[in-house]
Design an enzyme around this catalytic site. Sequence first.
Site, PDB file in Angstrom:
ATOM      1  N   GLU A  20     -65.304 -27.648 -75.107  1.00  0.00           N
ATOM      2  CA  GLU A  20     -66.023 -26.457 -75.562  1.00  0.00           C
ATOM      3  C   GLU A  20     -65.757 -25.352 -74.545  1.00  0.00           C
ATOM      4  O   GLU A  20     -66.317 -25.361 -73.451  1.00  0.00           O
ATOM      5  CB  GLU A  20     -67.528 -26.748 -75.670  1.00  0.00           C
ATOM      6  CG  GLU A  20     -67.883 -27.830 -76.676  1.00  0.00           C
ATOM      7  CD  GLU A  20     -67.592 -27.417 -78.105  1.00  0.00           C
ATOM      8  OE1 GLU A  20     -67.464 -26.197 -78.362  1.00  0.00           O
ATOM      9  OE2 GLU A  20     -67.500 -28.293 -78.969  1.00  0.00           O
ATOM     10  N   CYS A  59     -71.137 -18.148 -73.932  1.00  0.00           N
ATOM     11  CA  CYS A  59     -69.750 -18.339 -74.370  1.00  0.00           C
ATOM     12  C   CYS A  59     -69.472 -17.700 -75.721  1.00  0.00           C
ATOM     13  O   CYS A  59     -68.319 -17.394 -76.036  1.00  0.00           O
ATOM     14  CB  CYS A  59     -69.396 -19.827 -74.414  1.00  0.00           C
ATOM     15  SG  CYS A  59     -70.465 -20.811 -75.475  1.00  0.00           S
TER      16      CYS A  59
END
Length: 458
Positions: free
Chosen positions: A211, A245
């Site tokens: 990720e 993010c």
Amino acid sequence: MKRDITQIIRMQRTFYETGVTKQYRFRMKALERLEHALEVYEEELKQALKEDLNKSPSESYMAEIGLTKSELSYVKKHLHKWSTPRKVPTPMAQLPGESFIIPESYGVALIMAPWNYPVLLCLEPLIGAVAAGNCVVLKPSAYAPATSAILKRMLKDIYPEKFVAVVEGGREENVMLLEQRFDYIFFTGGVSVGRMVLEKAAKHLTPVTLELGGKSPCVVDKTANIEIAARRIAFGKIMNAGQTCVAPDYLLVHKDIKEELVGCICNELVQMLGENPLENSDYPKIINQKHFERLLHLIEGEKVVTGGHFKAETRQIVPTVLDEVSLDSPIMQEEIFGPILPVLTFQAKEEIQEIISSFEKPLAFYLFTEDKEMEEWALRTFSFGGGCINDTIMHLASSYLSFGGVGYSGMGGYHGKESFETFSHRKSVLKRGHHPDVTLRYHPYTAAKDKIVRLFLK
């Protein structure tokens, strides 16, 4: 430390081989213990998040603890169904028989978590790994030491280390962990470290979920509801001071509405944080001095519409909007990961495509529009991990939507059922009956057999 890590992994393998973690009742009780622990430790976790990132209690619950509880509830509700073997059709050529798929845990999993959401991004993958029946070594980030310490104490209270173990430390511990053989590795962080994780995992052919991140665009066309767009873009950019993010990395707005939209964003920032965000006790700080200085450097030489000032003692940077930004600017060469929003403009779809395609595939994509054709064009044209139409950030808050990247923004996904499947191998089984035992597949082969085989296999 290396000896301790090796001993933990050996101990977990021994425990896993007993088969206890695969039992549905064991997994359910493990999830229930975590759910109870979150109630008991909620205030301590909020205090730790305040210490590490200056997150307010409201943001700590909304964006970390509350989301974790919601994920737990969803997984508990569906775990029995997910963990039950699933029958699938059996081809006529394989009758009599039955086919089924058994979800099977991998074994001992390593979860490496980042510092920006140190509760959520530790515990959500852990929920999936435990639900699937794995043992887990959890590595929180050393950049959020207060939260890491609470998590270690909390998880030690509810789980034996032979089942779930927390390994604290920094780069040295990361390297030692990656030298070990795990059955699955789940990593959340930056591209450079993600590449190293993948290289280390390759040594043992260990499956990996990465990720990562990237420059997530936010496109606003001239049909958009400007007031709503401004509010939701501002929210997405200032949450955790932009250290998210999936934060909108840069704004790509139609030239005709740029001035109005930028003005509305500036007004929304004042509405949310006040005239001086540096005096707002709920405004988060930058995680460390290195990232603080990096962000200040990215502002240098740019045209500041609002913001630009900071408080060095607390590592806080006022939300900053930059105008007339060039694609060659330093701020467009890396993921920002801070409360800075560069503004670029477009007039035609071709310009949108040219700009977005000049970067690697992003983790998130945001589009504000009321034009159905524009929406369909964007979804058809761009590859990205996930995103929103007429919002930012909120897609990651759903257990029904898989969350993950593509290309440089990551591989694999999780949340809800996807978390369970990420930490599970789907074992395929064909169970055959004895009669009739059709002889078509056996030697000797003949022209007659070939004709019959062609009827089945085409």
